[in-house]
Design a protein around this motif. Structure first.
Motif, short mmCIF file in Angstrom:
data_model
loop_
_atom_site.label_atom_id
_atom_site.label_comp_id
_atom_site.label_asym_id
_atom_site.label_seq_id
_atom_site.Cartn_x
_atom_site.Cartn_y
_atom_site.Cartn_z
N SER A 118 29.96 38.34 39.24
CA SER A 118 30.33 39.69 39.71
C SER A 118 29.13 40.63 39.66
O SER A 118 29.04 41.57 40.45
CB SER A 118 31.50 40.24 38.89
N GLY A 154 27.37 40.44 42.99
CA GLY A 154 28.11 40.84 44.17
C GLY A 154 29.19 39.85 44.60
O GLY A 154 29.87 40.07 45.60
N ILE A 155 29.37 38.79 43.86
CA ILE A 155 30.45 37.84 44.17
C ILE A 155 31.64 38.21 43.30
O ILE A 155 31.61 38.02 42.09
CB ILE A 155 30.01 36.38 43.91
N THR A 156 32.64 38.75 43.93
CA THR A 156 33.79 39.24 43.17
C THR A 156 34.98 38.30 43.30
O THR A 156 35.15 37.61 44.30
CB THR A 156 34.19 40.64 43.65
N SER A 207 39.16 38.15 43.05
CA SER A 207 40.38 38.97 43.09
C SER A 207 41.13 38.78 41.78
O SER A 207 40.93 37.77 41.07
CB SER A 207 41.25 38.57 44.27
N GLN A 212 42.68 35.38 41.72
CA GLN A 212 41.72 34.31 41.49
C GLN A 212 41.32 34.25 40.02
O GLN A 212 41.22 33.17 39.43
CB GLN A 212 40.48 34.50 42.36
N VAL A 265 35.31 30.18 45.55
CA VAL A 265 35.03 31.61 45.76
C VAL A 265 33.58 31.81 46.20
O VAL A 265 33.31 32.54 47.13
CB VAL A 265 35.35 32.42 44.49
N VAL A 266 32.65 31.13 45.51
CA VAL A 266 31.22 31.27 45.86
C VAL A 266 30.98 30.78 47.29
O VAL A 266 30.29 31.44 48.06
CB VAL A 266 30.35 30.49 44.86
N GLU A 267 31.55 29.65 47.64
CA GLU A 267 31.36 29.09 48.98
C GLU A 267 31.99 29.97 50.05
O GLU A 267 31.54 29.98 51.19
CB GLU A 267 31.96 27.68 49.05
N GLY A 268 33.01 30.72 49.68
CA GLY A 268 33.68 31.59 50.64
C GLY A 268 32.97 32.90 50.89
O GLY A 268 33.34 33.67 51.78
N LYS A 269 31.95 33.19 50.12
CA LYS A 269 31.23 34.48 50.28
C LYS A 269 30.08 34.35 51.25
O LYS A 269 29.40 33.45 51.40
CB LYS A 269 30.71 34.98 48.93
#
Length: 199
Positions: A162, A165-167, A169, A172, A195-199
């Motif tokens: 976080s 910048g990888i947040t 929800s 999650q 989550v990381v791959e989705g950013k």
């Protein structure tokens, strides 16, 4: 031996043009030899520089490979990969990204220090770290270290990520916390990676 005047008288031909041609040809050959020598020196210098760079690259890769072997032995091969497989992975990633295989191999060695990254998550984490490095402008070993920490310990990893910048929800976060509480470490690691791959 006859001189030019004797030949001229004997043959009845004006050989001055021929003589001038010989002088020009001789001068041309001399210039050609000088130019050829200069080209040879330039090519030789480039070849030596290339050879020196190739030797340096080879030794840097060899040093990185030896470091990886040491890390794998120290961690009991927790990634279930051999050093040869690491080199192969680094070469594959290098071809795909243009980043040197030595830099990638150094990053993979850093990633291999995280014993809780098993075979199911290791390569996926490495690929995500490559993307992370590109997006964040970080070096490969630094990105592998950061993402390795995050995936190795999913609860702390969410906080760590976080800050970059990888947040996550609230849903999650709860999902990952529940998996960790239930002892599903692998599921939590995969959720962090998703989550990381989705950013």
């Amino acid at each position: 031996m006859a001189d030019l005047g004797t030949l001229k008288a004997y043959l009845g031909v004006d050989l001055s043009r021929w003589n001038a041609g010989l002088v020009m040809a001789s001068s041309g050959l001399s210039n050609f030899a000088t130019a050829t020598h200069a080209v040879f020196l330039a090519v030789s210098q480039k070849a030596m520089a290339f050879s020196s760079d190739s030797v340096r690259s080879f030794w840097n890769l060899e040093i990185a490979t030896r470091k990886v072997r040491g890390v794998l032995m120290a961690t009991g091969y927790s990634s279930k990969k051999t050093s040869d497989q690491f080199v192969e992975m680094a070469n594959r990633m290098s071809k795909a990204t243009g980043i040197t295989n030595t830099e990638i191999l150094n990053g993979l060695g850093t990633l291999a220090t995280f014993r809780r990254l098993g075979p199911e998550t290791f390569e996926r984490t490495a690929n995500a770290a490559m993307d992370f490095a590109r997006v964040m402008g970080a070096g490969i070993p630094a990105a592998m270290l950061r993402l390795g920490k995050a995936v190795d310990n999913p609860l702390k990893g969410m906080q760590l990520l976080s800050r970059t910048g990888i947040t996550f929800s609230p849903a999650q976060q709860k999902n990952i916390q529940d998996m960790v509480k239930a002892g599903d470490k692998l599921g939590a690691q995969k959720a962090v990676l998703s989550v990381v791959e989705g950013k």
